[in-house]
Scaffold this motif. Structure first.
Motif: not given
Length: 298
Positions: A49-52, A54-68, A71-80
């Motif tokens: 989940x993502x922190x809340x 006020x007045x801001x909106x956070x959104x994430x999207x993730x797509x794993x690699x297409x081949x074999x 996978x494994x190297x990318x990340x995102x994070x959001x925290x208070x």
């Protein structure tokens, strides 16, 4: 009773083909299991989940690699953070395998742990860099860390060898948030990471991303960034929600056939603001040249 017919070359060929087919099926099954394990490990190390704010909106999207097993190297994070501000990070670990996934988890957890001690982005990256070096791994990571103050809309950003973020304002101006930056994490000890300050105004957005979003077999990083810059500008004018913009950016990556993991973290401001950011509009012709336009800071 007639004697058994000795096997001919055809029988031996069929037997050999059967054995090779069985081996291929076993290898394919093991490959699927390894991919499923890597994806499960990867998903388990990303925030649920993502922190809340006020007045801001956070959104994430993730797509794993297409081949074999890419996978494994990318990340995102959001925290208070303890002082009420929001920590935002996005990054990419060298390599595309289970080892990269595990190292990604160490980086993300390290950032969170150290952020409780110092949320200042430059100091945080410097400490994380030294922490990763102490682990003795051969891997390294690129990363952008931002600290958002919901009370003022100020974003403080530090970048460790990572692809730059994209910004857009409600009047349609858009460009690249060009932090000075430093080297990737886990390469050289004692590094300094400069901090750049931005102000996110009403209707504006910041798009944090990884290179899998903007690079493909027939798409250079510069061209991919151009596309995200234009998309962010159109989205800001149209008042597109942060989650819709994040989905549109990741769909663009999928259309060009990204071969790497692709992660997007969008920060949108829909609250009251009093300041206008001193930013210059992005010029597509400038691309990534040293003289491309940049903001003046707050």
């Amino acid at each position: 009773m007639s004697p058994k017919r000795p096997p001919d070359e055809g029988d031996e060929l069929l037997a050999r083909l059967g054995s090779l087919t069985a081996q291929a099926r076993d290898r394919a099954a093991r490959q699927r299991s390894r991919v499923e394990l890597a994806l499960a490990l990867q998903r388990g190390m990303l925030p649920s989940d993502l922190p809340v704010a006020p007045g801001f909106r956070l959104a994430v999207q993730y797509a794993p690699a297409c081949h074999g097993l890419n996978v494994g190297g990318d990340w995102y994070d959001a925290f208070s953070l303890p002082d009420g501000r929001i920590g935002l990070s996005i990054g990419d670990v060298q390599g595309h395998n289970i080892e990269a996934t595990a190292f990604m988890g160490q980086v993300r957890v390290g950032l969170r742990a150290l952020a409780s001690v110092t949320g200042e982005p430059g100091d945080l990256l410097a400490r994380t860099n030294d922490l990763l070096l102490s682990l003795g791994s051969d891997l390294f990571a690129t990363c952008t860390f931002m600290r958002l103050d919901p009370a003022t809309g100020v974003l403080e950003s530090a970048r460790a060898g990572h692809i730059p973020c994209v910004w857009a304002t409600a009047d349609g101006k858009s460009g690249i948030a060009e932090d000075e930056g430093g080297p990737p994490l886990g390469v050289v000890a004692g590094m300094h990471y400069p901090v750049t300050r931005y102000r996110l105004t009403k209707g504006g957005v910041f798009v944090l991303l990884t290179d899998g979003v903007v690079e493909g077999p027939s798409l250079s990083v510069e061209e991919g960034l151009d596309q995200v810059v234009r998309l962010a500008g159109v989205a800001a004018v149209a008042g597109l929600e942060a989650d819709s913009l994040a989905a549109a950016v990741i769909k663009g990556a999928e259309r060009v056939g990204h071969e790497d993991d692709a992660a997007v973290l969008v920060v949108g401001h829909d609250g009251l603001v009093t300041d206008v950011p001193r930013m210059q509009p992005w010029s597509p012709a400038a691309r990534l040249s040293p003289g491309r336009p940049r903001h003046d800071g707050v």
